[in-house]
Design a protein around this motif. Structure first.
Motif, PDB file in Angstrom:
ATOM      1  N   MET A   1     -13.762 -34.657 -35.933  1.00 30.95           N
ATOM      2  CA  MET A   1     -12.359 -34.783 -36.243  1.00 30.95           C
ATOM      3  C   MET A   1     -11.590 -35.023 -34.936  1.00 30.95           C
ATOM      4  N   PHE A   2     -10.476 -35.743 -35.021  1.00 32.12           N
ATOM      5  CA  PHE A   2      -9.646 -36.068 -33.867  1.00 32.12           C
ATOM      6  C   PHE A   2      -8.256 -35.485 -34.050  1.00 32.12           C
ATOM      7  N   ARG A   3      -7.640 -35.146 -32.943  1.00 30.19           N
ATOM      8  CA  ARG A   3      -6.256 -34.692 -32.967  1.00 30.19           C
ATOM      9  C   ARG A   3      -5.407 -35.839 -32.409  1.00 30.19           C
ATOM     10  N   ILE A   4      -4.395 -36.240 -33.123  1.00 28.09           N
ATOM     11  CA  ILE A   4      -3.504 -37.317 -32.693  1.00 28.09           C
ATOM     12  C   ILE A   4      -2.248 -36.694 -32.113  1.00 28.09           C
ATOM     13  N   GLU A   5      -1.846 -37.156 -30.901  1.00 26.32           N
ATOM     14  CA  GLU A   5      -0.671 -36.629 -30.232  1.00 26.32           C
ATOM     15  C   GLU A   5       0.266 -37.768 -29.851  1.00 26.32           C
ATOM     16  N   THR A   6       1.533 -37.466 -29.728  1.00 22.81           N
ATOM     17  CA  THR A   6       2.515 -38.462 -29.297  1.00 22.81           C
ATOM     18  C   THR A   6       3.261 -38.014 -28.057  1.00 22.81           C
ATOM     19  N   GLU A   7       2.783 -36.973 -27.399  1.00 22.56           N
ATOM     20  CA  GLU A   7       3.469 -36.469 -26.218  1.00 22.56           C
ATOM     21  C   GLU A   7       3.170 -37.336 -25.005  1.00 22.56           C
ATOM     22  N   VAL A   8       4.162 -37.488 -24.140  1.00 17.50           N
ATOM     23  CA  VAL A   8       3.992 -38.238 -22.898  1.00 17.50           C
ATOM     24  C   VAL A   8       3.133 -37.407 -21.954  1.00 17.50           C
ATOM     25  N   ASP A   9       2.075 -38.022 -21.448  1.00 20.83           N
ATOM     26  CA  ASP A   9       1.157 -37.350 -20.527  1.00 20.83           C
ATOM     27  C   ASP A   9       0.803 -38.355 -19.442  1.00 20.83           C
ATOM     28  N   LYS A  10       1.403 -38.197 -18.274  1.00 19.22           N
ATOM     29  CA  LYS A  10       1.235 -39.163 -17.187  1.00 19.22           C
ATOM     30  C   LYS A  10      -0.227 -39.323 -16.801  1.00 19.22           C
ATOM     31  N   GLU A  11      -0.958 -38.228 -16.683  1.00 19.97           N
ATOM     32  CA  GLU A  11      -2.368 -38.312 -16.295  1.00 19.97           C
ATOM     33  C   GLU A  11      -3.183 -39.082 -17.321  1.00 19.97           C
ATOM     34  N   ARG A  12      -2.978 -38.798 -18.598  1.00 18.18           N
ATOM     35  CA  ARG A  12      -3.702 -39.543 -19.639  1.00 18.18           C
ATOM     36  C   ARG A  12      -3.301 -41.011 -19.628  1.00 18.18           C
ATOM     37  N   GLY A  13      -2.019 -41.270 -19.366  1.00 15.95           N
ATOM     38  CA  GLY A  13      -1.559 -42.657 -19.304  1.00 15.95           C
ATOM     39  C   GLY A  13      -2.269 -43.425 -18.202  1.00 15.95           C
ATOM     40  N   LEU A  14      -2.407 -42.799 -17.034  1.00 19.66           N
ATOM     41  CA  LEU A  14      -3.127 -43.442 -15.925  1.00 19.66           C
ATOM     42  C   LEU A  14      -4.603 -43.626 -16.267  1.00 19.66           C
ATOM     43  N   LEU A  15      -5.199 -42.622 -16.907  1.00 26.03           N
ATOM     44  CA  LEU A  15      -6.598 -42.728 -17.326  1.00 26.03           C
ATOM     45  C   LEU A  15      -6.764 -43.862 -18.329  1.00 26.03           C
ATOM     46  N   LEU A  16      -5.870 -43.935 -19.300  1.00 24.83           N
ATOM     47  CA  LEU A  16      -5.919 -45.001 -20.304  1.00 24.83           C
ATOM     48  C   LEU A  16      -5.865 -46.369 -19.651  1.00 24.83           C
ATOM     49  N   ARG A  17      -4.944 -46.539 -18.714  1.00 23.75           N
ATOM     50  CA  ARG A  17      -4.808 -47.820 -18.006  1.00 23.75           C
ATOM     51  C   ARG A  17      -6.100 -48.166 -17.259  1.00 23.75           C
ATOM     52  N   SER A  18      -6.671 -47.181 -16.573  1.00 22.18           N
ATOM     53  CA  SER A  18      -7.907 -47.399 -15.820  1.00 22.18           C
ATOM     54  C   SER A  18      -9.067 -47.774 -16.738  1.00 22.18           C
ATOM     55  N   LEU A  19      -9.193 -47.069 -17.856  1.00 23.68           N
ATOM     56  CA  LEU A  19     -10.275 -47.356 -18.804  1.00 23.68           C
ATOM     57  C   LEU A  19     -10.125 -48.760 -19.399  1.00 23.68           C
ATOM     58  N   LEU A  20      -8.900 -49.146 -19.733  1.00 21.78           N
ATOM     59  CA  LEU A  20      -8.673 -50.482 -20.273  1.00 21.78           C
ATOM     60  C   LEU A  20      -8.968 -51.546 -19.227  1.00 21.78           C
ATOM     61  N   GLN A  21      -8.563 -51.314 -17.976  1.00 21.43           N
ATOM     62  CA  GLN A  21      -8.860 -52.277 -16.913  1.00 21.43           C
ATOM     63  C   GLN A  21     -10.366 -52.437 -16.738  1.00 21.43           C
ATOM     64  N   ASP A  22     -11.110 -51.338 -16.770  1.00 20.20           N
ATOM     65  CA  ASP A  22     -12.571 -51.413 -16.659  1.00 20.20           C
ATOM     66  C   ASP A  22     -13.164 -52.217 -17.813  1.00 20.20           C
ATOM     67  N   ALA A  23     -12.694 -51.963 -19.022  1.00 21.00           N
ATOM     68  CA  ALA A  23     -13.196 -52.694 -20.189  1.00 21.00           C
ATOM     69  C   ALA A  23     -12.844 -54.176 -20.099  1.00 21.00           C
ATOM     70  N   ASN A  24     -11.635 -54.473 -19.630  1.00 16.18           N
ATOM     71  CA  ASN A  24     -11.228 -55.873 -19.487  1.00 16.18           C
ATOM     72  C   ASN A  24     -12.082 -56.592 -18.453  1.00 16.18           C
ATOM     73  N   ARG A  25     -12.360 -55.932 -17.324  1.00 21.67           N
ATOM     74  CA  ARG A  25     -13.207 -56.548 -16.292  1.00 21.67           C
ATOM     75  C   ARG A  25     -14.611 -56.817 -16.832  1.00 21.67           C
ATOM     76  N   ALA A  26     -15.125 -55.902 -17.628  1.00 20.13           N
ATOM     77  CA  ALA A  26     -16.466 -56.071 -18.185  1.00 20.13           C
ATOM     78  C   ALA A  26     -16.518 -57.254 -19.146  1.00 20.13           C
ATOM     79  N   ALA A  27     -15.407 -57.525 -19.816  1.00 18.95           N
ATOM     80  CA  ALA A  27     -15.378 -58.584 -20.821  1.00 18.95           C
ATOM     81  C   ALA A  27     -14.960 -59.948 -20.279  1.00 18.95           C
ATOM     82  N   SER A  28     -14.326 -59.979 -19.107  1.00 17.73           N
ATOM     83  CA  SER A  28     -13.748 -61.227 -18.618  1.00 17.73           C
ATOM     84  C   SER A  28     -14.255 -61.578 -17.222  1.00 17.73           C
ATOM     85  N   PRO A  29     -14.979 -62.694 -17.090  1.00 19.53           N
ATOM     86  CA  PRO A  29     -15.403 -63.123 -15.750  1.00 19.53           C
ATOM     87  C   PRO A  29     -14.229 -63.334 -14.803  1.00 19.53           C
ATOM     88  N   ALA A  30     -13.117 -63.834 -15.309  1.00 22.15           N
ATOM     89  CA  ALA A  30     -11.951 -64.075 -14.450  1.00 22.15           C
ATOM     90  C   ALA A  30     -11.439 -62.774 -13.855  1.00 22.15           C
TER      91      ALA A  30
END
Length: 147
Positions: A1-30
């Motif tokens: 089960m997952f808990r869904i939250e809508t609170e602003v969390d700067k650390e999670r936001g930075l982590l999310l951005r980093s994880l997405l950038q890593d996934a994008n780099r893995a998918a895109s040669p450019a």
């Protein structure tokens, strides 16, 4: 089960951005090719026009990333409109992006009541229109090849 939250969390936001950038780099040669280059970093770019008394007459706020200039904001005080300040700020931002940062393209978003005509006069082409953003207003995305 997952808990869904809508609170602003700067650390999670930075982590999310980093994880997405890593996934994008893995998918895109450019994006992988950018790794470790100056173009990989999002670098702020600001250009100011100051009046003789030091007050802000006009300003451009943007950033460069991945060989693109992105103009976030361009504003000219009412009393200075029509004097070419907006054109001068845009030209300087494009020059810095091209000559100092190796950018080859520029993009901007503007609303229908703001400046789509201004950007078209400076060589930008409309590539997208979003109706009702915000309600009753059209948002234009425009791009330009630099150089």
């Amino acid at each position: 089960m997952f808990r869904i939250e809508t609170e602003v969390d700067k650390e999670r936001g930075l982590l999310l951005r980093s994880l997405l950038q890593d996934a994008n780099r893995a998918a895109s040669p450019a994006l992988r090719d950018l790794r470790g280059t100056a173009a990989e970093r999002e670098t702020p770019l600001q250009v100011w026009a100051l009046a003789e008394d030091g007050s802000l007459a006009a300003g451009l706020d943007g950033h460069t990333w991945a060989t693109w200039l992105h103009v976030n904001l361009l504003w000219v005080a009412d009393q200075h409109r029509g004097a070419g300040l907006g054109s001068r700020l845009l030209a300087e931002a494009e020059r810095v992006a091209l000559e100092e940062r190796g950018c080859v393209n520029s993009r901007v978003e503007t609303w229908d009541f703001q400046a789509p005509g201004f950007y078209r006069q400076h060589g930008y082409d409309v590539v997208a229109v979003v109706p009702d953003y915000p309600p009753g207003v059209k948002e234009f995305t425009l791009t330009k090849r630099l150089g």
